[in-house]
Design a protein around this motif. Structure first.
Motif, PDB file in Angstrom:
ATOM      1  N   LEU A   4      12.573 -31.749  19.025  1.00 30.28           N
ATOM      2  CA  LEU A   4      13.814 -31.250  19.196  1.00 30.28           C
ATOM      3  C   LEU A   4      14.321 -31.107  20.624  1.00 30.28           C
ATOM      4  CD1 LEU A   4      16.519 -29.781  18.043  1.00 30.28           C
ATOM      5  CD2 LEU A   4      15.158 -27.553  18.170  1.00 30.28           C
ATOM      6  N   ALA A   5      13.541 -30.360  21.783  1.00 30.34           N
ATOM      7  CA  ALA A   5      13.882 -30.496  22.860  1.00 30.34           C
ATOM      8  C   ALA A   5      14.353 -31.806  23.519  1.00 30.34           C
ATOM      9  CB  ALA A   5      12.627 -30.151  23.749  1.00 30.34           C
ATOM     10  N   GLU A  10      20.626 -29.550  24.163  1.00 24.65           N
ATOM     11  CA  GLU A  10      21.620 -28.457  23.970  1.00 24.65           C
ATOM     12  C   GLU A  10      20.997 -27.664  22.863  1.00 24.65           C
ATOM     13  OE1 GLU A  10      26.291 -27.654  23.531  1.00 24.65           O
ATOM     14  OE2 GLU A  10      25.533 -29.696  24.254  1.00 24.65           O
ATOM     15  N   ALA A  11      20.876 -28.237  21.676  1.00 25.71           N
ATOM     16  CA  ALA A  11      20.316 -27.426  20.451  1.00 25.71           C
ATOM     17  C   ALA A  11      18.972 -26.552  20.853  1.00 25.71           C
ATOM     18  CB  ALA A  11      20.305 -28.362  19.220  1.00 25.71           C
ATOM     19  N   PHE A  12      18.179 -27.305  21.488  1.00 23.92           N
ATOM     20  CA  PHE A  12      16.951 -26.512  21.622  1.00 23.92           C
ATOM     21  C   PHE A  12      17.193 -25.294  22.584  1.00 23.92           C
ATOM     22  CE2 PHE A  12      13.340 -26.060  24.545  1.00 23.92           C
ATOM     23  CZ  PHE A  12      12.303 -25.917  23.739  1.00 23.92           C
ATOM     24  N   SER A  13      18.236 -25.756  23.565  1.00 30.34           N
ATOM     25  CA  SER A  13      18.359 -24.418  24.559  1.00 30.34           C
ATOM     26  C   SER A  13      19.032 -23.522  23.618  1.00 30.34           C
ATOM     27  CB  SER A  13      19.212 -25.007  25.764  1.00 30.34           C
ATOM     28  OG  SER A  13      18.789 -25.829  26.508  1.00 30.34           O
ATOM     29  N   ALA A  15      18.604 -22.473  20.568  1.00 29.57           N
ATOM     30  CA  ALA A  15      17.734 -21.946  19.693  1.00 29.57           C
ATOM     31  C   ALA A  15      16.883 -21.068  20.558  1.00 29.57           C
ATOM     32  CB  ALA A  15      16.897 -22.908  18.997  1.00 29.57           C
ATOM     33  N   LEU A  16      16.399 -21.647  21.682  1.00 28.59           N
ATOM     34  CA  LEU A  16      15.590 -20.786  22.547  1.00 28.59           C
ATOM     35  C   LEU A  16      16.177 -19.553  22.921  1.00 28.59           C
ATOM     36  CD1 LEU A  16      12.702 -20.871  23.841  1.00 28.59           C
ATOM     37  CD2 LEU A  16      13.612 -22.208  25.600  1.00 28.59           C
ATOM     38  N   LEU A  17      17.525 -19.745  23.282  1.00 27.33           N
ATOM     39  CA  LEU A  17      18.179 -18.448  23.712  1.00 27.33           C
ATOM     40  C   LEU A  17      18.360 -17.566  22.616  1.00 27.33           C
ATOM     41  CD1 LEU A  17      19.797 -17.206  25.947  1.00 27.33           C
ATOM     42  CD2 LEU A  17      21.903 -18.405  24.921  1.00 27.33           C
ATOM     43  N   GLU A  18      18.776 -17.821  21.529  1.00 26.59           N
ATOM     44  CA  GLU A  18      18.829 -16.954  20.524  1.00 26.59           C
ATOM     45  C   GLU A  18      17.291 -16.414  19.832  1.00 26.59           C
ATOM     46  OE1 GLU A  18      21.355 -15.826  18.570  1.00 26.59           O
ATOM     47  OE2 GLU A  18      22.664 -17.015  20.051  1.00 26.59           O
TER      48      GLU A  18
END
Length: 103
Positions: A4-5, A10-13, A15-18
């Motif tokens: 995913l990264a 952007e989606a990875f970032s 998801a990581l932030l959430e």
């Protein structure tokens, strides 16, 4: 996670932030429970829930323990935490006043 990264940074970032936000929320819930741990044997949860929230003791414990209610984790809102703080101050004031009448 690595795929995913690489595929969608952007989606990875996001998801990581959430995930980090959720971890912080869970840690805060544990801290609230720990902070109230010493007074809960002394103060009636039933009294707190009914007098200051107009709710049942079960409602209070659901939030304190983070139980799943209607498919999501029950938590105290920021406003509810303020109410708890003010309630404990109010109860403390009542105890102090009562002790003055005894002595």
């Amino acid at each position: 996670m690595e795929n995913l990264a690489l595929e969608n940074p952007e989606a990875f970032s996001n998801a990581l932030l959430e995930s980090a936000k959720e971890t912080v929320n869970q840690a805060e819930e544990l801290r609230i429970k720990e902070k109230l741990e010493t007074i809960l044997p002394i103060v009636s949860v039933s009294y707190l829930a009914k007098t200051y929230f107009g709710k049942s003791p079960q409602w209070f414990y659901q939030r304190l323990n983070g139980n799943i209610v209607n498919g999501k984790e029950a938590r105290f809102s920021g406003q509810e935490l303020n109410i708890i703080s003010k309630a404990l101050n109010d109860i403390g004031d009542k105890l102090k006043e009562s002790s003055l009448h005894i002595a």
